[in-house]
Structures are given as C-alpha cells and as structure tokens.
Write a protein that holds these residues in place. Structure first.
Motif, PDB file in Angstrom:
ATOM      1  N   ARG A  89     -23.051 -55.579 -18.860  1.00 24.47           N
ATOM      2  CA  ARG A  89     -23.384 -56.991 -18.699  1.00 24.47           C
ATOM      3  C   ARG A  89     -24.133 -57.249 -17.391  1.00 24.47           C
ATOM      4  NH1 ARG A  89     -20.612 -60.988 -21.773  1.00 24.47           N
ATOM      5  NH2 ARG A  89     -20.656 -62.378 -19.982  1.00 24.47           N
ATOM      6  N   ARG A  90     -23.649 -56.671 -16.311  1.00 31.53           N
ATOM      7  CA  ARG A  90     -24.288 -56.905 -15.022  1.00 31.53           C
ATOM      8  C   ARG A  90     -25.680 -56.294 -14.961  1.00 31.53           C
ATOM      9  NH1 ARG A  90     -18.965 -56.051 -11.075  1.00 31.53           N
ATOM     10  NH2 ARG A  90     -17.961 -58.026 -11.677  1.00 31.53           N
ATOM     11  N   ALA A  91     -25.843 -55.125 -15.566  1.00 30.03           N
ATOM     12  CA  ALA A  91     -27.165 -54.504 -15.600  1.00 30.03           C
ATOM     13  C   ALA A  91     -28.150 -55.362 -16.386  1.00 30.03           C
ATOM     14  CB  ALA A  91     -27.068 -53.102 -16.201  1.00 30.03           C
ATOM     15  N   LEU A  92     -27.737 -55.823 -17.563  1.00 32.18           N
ATOM     16  CA  LEU A  92     -28.630 -56.638 -18.388  1.00 32.18           C
ATOM     17  C   LEU A  92     -28.885 -58.005 -17.769  1.00 32.18           C
ATOM     18  CD1 LEU A  92     -27.290 -55.713 -21.940  1.00 32.18           C
ATOM     19  CD2 LEU A  92     -29.483 -55.065 -20.932  1.00 32.18           C
ATOM     20  N   ASP A  93     -27.880 -58.591 -17.136  1.00 30.53           N
ATOM     21  CA  ASP A  93     -28.080 -59.868 -16.443  1.00 30.53           C
ATOM     22  C   ASP A  93     -29.115 -59.717 -15.330  1.00 30.53           C
ATOM     23  OD1 ASP A  93     -26.243 -61.094 -18.057  1.00 30.53           O
ATOM     24  OD2 ASP A  93     -24.604 -61.017 -16.597  1.00 30.53           O
ATOM     25  N   GLU A  94     -29.011 -58.623 -14.599  1.00 26.43           N
ATOM     26  CA  GLU A  94     -29.946 -58.390 -13.492  1.00 26.43           C
ATOM     27  C   GLU A  94     -31.359 -58.162 -14.002  1.00 26.43           C
ATOM     28  OE1 GLU A  94     -29.840 -58.080  -9.128  1.00 26.43           O
ATOM     29  OE2 GLU A  94     -28.606 -58.913 -10.726  1.00 26.43           O
ATOM     30  N   LEU A  95     -31.492 -57.439 -15.086  1.00 24.76           N
ATOM     31  CA  LEU A  95     -32.813 -57.200 -15.660  1.00 24.76           C
ATOM     32  C   LEU A  95     -33.438 -58.497 -16.159  1.00 24.76           C
ATOM     33  CD1 LEU A  95     -32.274 -53.877 -17.643  1.00 24.76           C
ATOM     34  CD2 LEU A  95     -33.543 -54.185 -15.509  1.00 24.76           C
ATOM     35  N   ARG A  96     -32.614 -59.393 -16.708  1.00 25.39           N
ATOM     36  CA  ARG A  96     -33.140 -60.670 -17.169  1.00 25.39           C
ATOM     37  C   ARG A  96     -33.577 -61.541 -15.993  1.00 25.39           C
ATOM     38  NH1 ARG A  96     -28.801 -62.737 -19.497  1.00 25.39           N
ATOM     39  NH2 ARG A  96     -28.270 -64.007 -17.696  1.00 25.39           N
ATOM     40  N   THR A  97     -32.769 -61.552 -14.952  1.00 23.48           N
ATOM     41  CA  THR A  97     -33.078 -62.392 -13.794  1.00 23.48           C
ATOM     42  C   THR A  97     -34.275 -61.864 -13.011  1.00 23.48           C
ATOM     43  OG1 THR A  97     -30.731 -62.975 -13.604  1.00 23.48           O
ATOM     44  CG2 THR A  97     -32.128 -63.385 -11.681  1.00 23.48           C
TER      45      THR A  97
ATOM     46  N   VAL B  43     -39.210 -55.623 -12.459  1.00 22.42           N
ATOM     47  CA  VAL B  43     -39.335 -54.485 -13.365  1.00 22.42           C
ATOM     48  C   VAL B  43     -40.787 -54.311 -13.791  1.00 22.42           C
ATOM     49  CG1 VAL B  43     -38.627 -53.524 -15.585  1.00 22.42           C
ATOM     50  CG2 VAL B  43     -36.970 -54.769 -14.182  1.00 22.42           C
ATOM     51  N   GLU B  44     -41.433 -55.411 -14.158  1.00 22.29           N
ATOM     52  CA  GLU B  44     -42.829 -55.334 -14.580  1.00 22.29           C
ATOM     53  C   GLU B  44     -43.727 -54.897 -13.429  1.00 22.29           C
ATOM     54  OE1 GLU B  44     -43.918 -59.031 -16.324  1.00 22.29           O
ATOM     55  OE2 GLU B  44     -42.402 -58.921 -17.896  1.00 22.29           O
TER      56      GLU B  44
END
Length: 276
Positions: free
Chosen positions: A152-160, A165-166
């Motif tokens: 959850r924390r990994a995916l939350d961070e990637l979304r935020t 990342v790009e």
C-alpha cells in the motif's frame, strides 16, 4: 494449573461478552464521529464492526474444529493452506481492487515457507497441529501485515510522486529502477511495527506467546525463549515479504486500476521521444 490461571485471568462468561460488545461499539462510534476513512472516503466504522463480528464467528468455529484438525496430517495441511489462502485474499484486496491482487501470495509465501521449512527440518517444531498451527499462523499473520503495509505504501507513493518516476524514465532509468527510487523508502516503513515490537518486548509489552506459555505452566525462561524465537522469525518473514512486494510493485506486477499499463505506455512514449 495453566487452565486455572487462564480462567482467572479472563473468565469466559456473560460479563466478558458484554464488555467485548461495549468495546466494539465504542470503537465503531469513535471511528464514525472522527470520520476515519480511507483515501476513497470509505468510512472505517463499518469495517471495524464487521471485523469484530467476523473475529467472533471465526474464532468460535476454529475453537470447535481445532481439536479435530490437529489429529490428522492431511487435515492439518488443508487447514494451513486455508490460513494461507485467506491471508493472500485479505492482503491482495487491501493493496488493490484489480486482478493483480493474487500476486500477494508471492511475498507471503516467500517469507513464511522457508522459515517453516527450517523449523520442521531442524525438529524445533514437530509436524503436529498443536505446535505447527499457532507458529505458522503467527508467521502468516506477520507476512500478511508486512505485505499490506509495504504494498500500500509503495503504491501510494508512486501515485503521489508519479512525476518523479516519469522524470527518472526520461533520464534513461529502466521502469523498475525509477519506481524503486520512489517506492523503496515508503515500503521499507512496513518494517517499523515489527522492529518496535522487538525492541520494546519485555519493557513495554508482554506479547501473546510469552503470556500463553506462562499460563500453560511453562517456566519464565522457556516462555522468554519461545517469544524471542517468534519475534526473530517474524523479523525474517517480514523483511522478505517487504522486499518481494516492493519488487512486484516496481516491476508493475502488482498495481492499482490500470496503473501498470499506464506506466508502461508512458515508458514506451518516452523512449520513442528519445529515439526521435
């Protein structure tokens, strides 16, 4: 002697049922008044109520079946698989709503299976339900918690921080490496609860294994040794689970909505732009 001590500590009677009901209602009421909710604004008060009711029903069922299950090895293995399957479903659905939830089986199995295998091969835990079920259940529960928190924390961070990342991809980093740079610190925080529990054991809390051994009539030294073993084994399980779930997120195997597909399309677009 142990049964008498347990009964004196927490007698199973009407008073216990009333107190449990009051505590559950209090938890639901506080969550509702404080409007505690997830990122989709789904209130946790309903989840707390359902969790409490499910726990009561499930524990009643397990209490009735456990004596029967532990007598036969095939039934014991089926019961352990059921525990694992429920943990995978719970962890996967906590992380994502799409079909990639089943990948949660990998970090939990990767953490739990080697530890249980070592315990059985060394003879520290016999292939008997009375020993294997509680130990494996504790380890699966630890793997479940670490997988959920890490994923959850990994995916939350990637979304935020999707822009970072790009940007990493635009600079030539592979998709996996760009995601890892953002997600690794967040996912690693899933280890904090287990670390704090281990650091403060005996000073802040006396965990369940220790208390259970004492109530069962074991010496304080034996109870302490068993609890230390459980805590260290949990650290190993959780470290592996977090590492594996982080890798799955970084590789796009475990994602939300069509996040993995969007990321891959962006990566191809960026590489195409670089080629031009």
């Amino acid at each position: 002697m142990g049964v008498l001590a347990a009964a004196a500590l927490l007698p199973v009677n009407t008073t216990l049922g009333v107190v449990l009901a009051v505590l559950l209602v209090a938890a639901v009421g506080v969550a509702a008044l404080a409007r505690l909710a997830d990122f989709r604004e789904r209130g946790y008060h309903r989840a707390i109520a359902l969790a409490g009711i499910r726990a009561a029903v499930q524990l009643a069922a397990v209490s009735a079946l456990i004596g029967w299950v532990v007598r036969e090895v095939p039934l014991l293995l089926c019961f352990l698989f059921l525990m694992f399957a429920v943990a995978v479903r719970t962890a996967g659905r906590r992380i994502t709503d799409n079909r990639t939830w089943w990948w949660a089986a990998v970090p939990i199995a990767a953490g739990v299976a080697p530890v249980v295998a070592v315990l059985l091969l060394t003879g520290l835990v016999p292939l008997k339900g009375v020993a294997l079920v509680p130990i494996t259940g504790i380890l699966i529960g630890g793997g479940l918690t670490a997988t959920v928190l890490g994923g959850r924390r990994a995916l939350d961070e990637l979304r935020t921080r999707h822009g970072e990342v790009e940007a990493g991809m635009a600079l030539g980093l592979p998709d996996r490496d760009a995601r890892l740079l953002v997600a690794r610190p967040a996912a690693s925080e899933a280890l904090v609860p287990g670390l704090d529990q281990t650091r403060t054991v005996g000073l802040v809390t006396l965990p369940g294994a220790f208390v259970g051994m004492l109530l069962g009539g074991a010496s304080p030294l034996l109870a302490g040794a068993v609890q230390l073993f459980v805590l260290v084994a949990l650290l190993a399980v959780q470290a592996v689970a977090v590492a594996v779930v982080l890798e799955l997120v970084a590789r796009g195997r475990l994602h939300r909505a069509d996040g993995g597909g969007r990321a891959r399309r962006r990566s191809r677009t960026l590489r195409g732009a670089e080629g031009e």
